[in-house]
Design an enzyme around this catalytic site. Structure first.
Site, mmCIF file in Angstrom:
data_model
loop_
_atom_site.group_PDB
_atom_site.id
_atom_site.type_symbol
_atom_site.label_atom_id
_atom_site.label_comp_id
_atom_site.label_asym_id
_atom_site.label_seq_id
_atom_site.Cartn_x
_atom_site.Cartn_y
_atom_site.Cartn_z
ATOM 1 N N ASP A 60 0.887 -1.148 0.000
ATOM 2 C CA ASP A 60 0.000 0.000 0.000
ATOM 3 C C ASP A 60 0.935 1.211 0.000
ATOM 4 O O ASP A 60 2.110 1.103 0.342
ATOM 5 C CB ASP A 60 -0.929 -0.020 1.227
ATOM 6 C CG ASP A 60 -2.137 0.869 0.991
ATOM 7 O OD1 ASP A 60 -3.190 0.639 1.612
ATOM 8 O OD2 ASP A 60 -2.047 1.778 0.135
HETATM 9 C C1 GLC Z 1 -4.280 4.243 -0.457
HETATM 10 C C2 GLC Z 1 -5.169 3.040 -0.232
HETATM 11 C C3 GLC Z 1 -5.051 1.992 -1.298
HETATM 12 C C4 GLC Z 1 -4.820 2.690 -2.620
HETATM 13 C C5 GLC Z 1 -3.437 3.312 -2.553
HETATM 14 C C6 GLC Z 1 -3.153 4.147 -3.798
HETATM 15 O O1 GLC Z 1 -3.700 4.636 0.742
HETATM 16 O O2 GLC Z 1 -5.059 2.399 1.037
HETATM 17 O O3 GLC Z 1 -6.275 1.244 -1.310
HETATM 18 O O4 GLC Z 1 -4.887 1.762 -3.689
HETATM 19 O O5 GLC Z 1 -3.246 4.120 -1.416
HETATM 20 O O6 GLC Z 1 -4.041 5.217 -3.862
#
Ligand code: GLC
Length: 734
Positions: free
Chosen positions: A266
């Site tokens: 993430d």
């Molecule tokens: C965010 C989310 C994730 C997302 C990523 C990119 O923090 O937790 O679900 O795909 O970052 O935006």
């Protein structure tokens, strides 16, 4: 003379070999070659620096390729309900393109509420076509975190409280996306069941809860769905960050499940070079961001798997085989996506995709109450229809965090109802106001709540019928990423407004838009209640079609609506269980999540898991089994007739639960193990059959550390919901 001929022959031979080698394309570039050969060939041509580069971001939403070899970079995009607008290279800002407006498909709770894996396949293909058209190689979705608490800000992005339902619904979605040459990225692996303290909270739980509740949907995504990538979550699991976790990534994902794809963090989920190297991480994204802000610009060379990793590889502290495994996985994903020449071209925001979005919405809408048969609306009876509530007009495809979308259109409930019933009959009052959408602050509305309410109550008094459209929205501390709700109550004074409306008018239809359960203090005075989720671009049309009766609602709840928060499992063991003590959290509810808790502890819910009404009625007959003794590698088939005893065609979701009458370890009162959605014409009867084997009887033993099916008596429960059991059949596992 002979010698000369010989030499010239040899020279000719060498030259032709050289030419043919030259003209024969390199294996990795040859699309007729099997992917594994292409991976090996590409890897053999790469320098150490190039292998390391593959493991990190080069921008906010792309990771490095190998320019020297003509291997392209990987482009990623959110999210689970639609392809997000283009983001700037190195910040979370929107790039402001004019050609990236998309279709907003329904939130995944709505897809889950359809209980129809065929809808998942259609949905996955449509969103995959949009990602393909936008030249994205990885779609950052679907999310399958289990609905443990109704306060979790991101439940709207997930598939509900039951691991079996989530497992059945996630597989076709992934296959639908990937048939477009786009990798799905199932998330957030794992135990990211709340947003509060998501960046660091350390989750402790039993192996049993891990294997029985929180892993099955991810396992199905990998083993059945063959997902090409998976996203590590922000939180810690038993003391190790999920983005580099030996248990969940090495032992379970890549060991037991034989995952051959990429583990992607993430955004900001990596915290250490050696742990990232050894504990299963493949691509590091978004370091030094927290999913919303960035606090270090152009930091890509400093990423944990960038220069620090290269240094350790060069010094021999980490063997080159470590980066070879990562690079092979990343190359495999590139050959499946960016360098897959057989992939279709996709399409963006087409009418066909909007039709898919509307259809999923129509299949997912759940009719919860219809006691005086106000629905379907007999509009000719009414001169004025009052539509009241901010959610009747509010854009709900914006905000909510990374699943935000820029849509080609969003038909609001008011627009849909006006289109359907005619502007002459429809009068609108906002009734309540919630303020602006924002990531990290709750913005109060500038409108005067009392005057809004007074005007709405006045309109309701003067109208023949009221359609209230309320619920939650994508504000912070509502249905939004990054934080959790503060209570189970509906916000913005809706409860008081609903009570007033139901006092002044006997015909009130409540249409609630949310991705989470909410308290219903007004429910005893409510005759008509529809749970309509976040449906996206075609929301207003899906809702209007159901209220008008063009579509007979057939959705059923993918999670329990508790009467009050204290009735929920996560909230029954003190703060350490939810939200944790800000460092650690213990899932003391263990395997008793959702209906498993309510039914085992005999706590009546407001509305149970698997519940939903129809405009017709269904009668279930007697259940029979083809045999009463299941051998360990045998099966039994349970059949039951279901009849449409009403006057309109309708769909019914028949559910099969298992009860283990006696077991050496505690088991829930019932567990969902099969379901089937059938369509019946008025008067039509169908026999629904379920064949189960011992896998439907197993539980994960904390003692044996393995799945066990204990011999003894079991009961099959066939239900229209988890609490509306129509028939039972006892049998024995030998
Ligand atoms: C965010 C989310 C994730 C997302 C990523 C990119 O923090 O937790 O679900 O795909 O970052 O935006």
């Amino acid at each position: 003379m002979k010698r000369k001929i010989l030499f010239s022959a040899i020279a000719f031979f060498c030259a032709s070999v050289a030419i043919s080698a030259q003209s024969k394309k390199a294996i990795y570039l040859d699309n007729t070659q099997p992917i594994e050969l292409r991976v090996k060939d590409a890897l053999s041509r790469m320098t150490l620096e190039e292998k390391v580069k593959l493991c990190t971001a080069q921008s906010k939403f792309s990771s490095h390729g190998v320019p020297r070899l003509g291997i392209p970079e990987i482009w990623m995009s959110d999210g689970p309900h639609g392809v997000r607008m283009e983001i700037l290279w190195d910040s979370w800002g929107h790039a402001g393109w004019t050609n990236d407006s998309c279709t907003a498909f329904p939130a995944l709770t709505c897809l889950a509420a359809s209980w129809d894996p065929k809808m998942s396949a259609v949905y996955g293909n449509a969103i995959g076509e949009e990602a393909r058209y936008r030249r994205k190689d990885v779609l950052l979705g679907p999310g399958v975190n289990i609905y443990r608490t109704p306060l979790n800000g991101r439940n709207f992005e997930y598939l509900g409280e039951d691991p079996f339902l989530a497992s059945k619904m996630v597989v076709p979605y992934i296959q639908g996306v990937q048939q477009n040459g786009v990798a799905a990225c199932v998330k957030h692996y794992a135990l990211n069941n709340q947003e509060k303290w998501r960046g660091h909270i350390n989750v402790e739980l039993s192996d049993r809860a891990l294997y029985e509740i929180y892993l099955p949907a991810f396992k199905a995504a990998v083993v059945e769905g063959k997902v090409w990538s998976i996203m590590g979550s922000y939180n810690q699991i038993r003391g190790e960050y999920a983005c580099h976790n030996n248990l969940t990534l090495n032992k379970i994902l890549k060991g037991e499940w034989k995952f051959d794809g990429c583990v992607i963090t993430d955004w900001g989920g990596a915290h250490d070079t050696k742990q990232s190297a050894y504990n299963g991480l493949d691509i590091e994204m978004g370091t030094w961001t927290n999913g919303f802000t960035s606090n270090k610009a152009f930091a890509y060379n400093d990423y944990f798997l960038a220069n620090p990793y290269l240094k350790m590889l060069k010094s021999g502290e980490i063997p080159v085989s470590n980066v070879d495994d990562k690079a092979s996985r990343i190359l495999r994903m590139i050959f499946r996506t960016a360098m897959n020449v057989n992939k279709p071209y996709g399409s963006l925001a087409s009418e066909e995709h909007h039709n898919v979005g509307r259809k999923v919405g129509e299949e997912g809408i759940v009719l919860l109450k219809n006691t005086i048969s106000l629905l379907p609306l007999n509009v000719s009876k009414y001169k004025t229809i009052a539509v009241i509530g901010e959610n009747a007009t509010r854009k709900l495809t914006e905000g909510g965090g990374s699943s935000e979308l820029k849509v080609k259109r969003e038909v609001s409930p008011l627009q849909g109802l006006t289109e359907k019933f005619g502007a002459a009959k429809i009068k609108y009052a906002m009734g309540y106001a919630s303020g602006a959408v924002s990531y990290d602050q709750v913005l109060k509305s500038k409108l005067n709540a009392d005057s809004l309410r007074a005007a709405a109550v006045k309109l309701a008094t003067e109208s023949d019928i009221v359609i209230f459209v309320g619920g939650l929205n994508k504000n912070t501390q509502q249905d939004s990423e990054g934080d959790d709700r503060r209570s189970l109550a509906l916000p913005f004074g809706q409860n008081e407004l609903i009570a007033e409306l139901q006092k002044v008018n006997k015909k009130v239809v409540l249409v609630m838009l949310s991705g989470n359960a909410y308290e219903m203090p007004w429910i005893n005075q409510t005759t008509t209640l529809v749970q309509a989720w976040y449906i996206g671009s075609e929301a207003g049309r899906a809702i209007a079609n159901v209220l008008a009766g063009e579509v007979n609602p057939s959705g059923k709840l993918p999670f329990t609506f508790p009467v009050k928060l204290a009735d929920n499992s996560a909230h029954s063991f003190g703060a350490i269980s939810y939200p944790g003590d800000s460092i650690n959290q213990v899932y003391k509810d263990d395997i008793l999540v959702g209906y498993r808790w309510h039914d085992t502890k005999k706590i009546a819910p407001q509305f149970p898991f698997g519940y939903g009404l129809s405009y017709t009625t269904f009668v279930y007959g007697k259940a029979t089994a083809d045999n009463k003794k299941m051998t360990t590698d045998g099966k039994i088939t349970v059949s039951i007739p279901v009849k449409n005893t009403g006057t309109v065609k309708g769909k019914e979701i028949v559910q099969l639960y298992i009860n283990d009458q006696k077991s050496t370890e505690m088991r829930p009162e019932k567990e969902l193990k099969a379901f089937d959605k059938i369509e019946l014409n008025p008067g039509e009867e169908k026999v629904v059959s379920f064949t189960i084997d011992k896998t439907a009887l197993q539980f994960y033993s904390d003692v044996k550390k393995d799945w066990v099916a204990e011999a003894g008596k079991f009961t099959v429960l066939i239900g229209a919901s988890s609490r509306d059991i129509k028939a039972k059949v006892d049998f024995e596992l030998q």
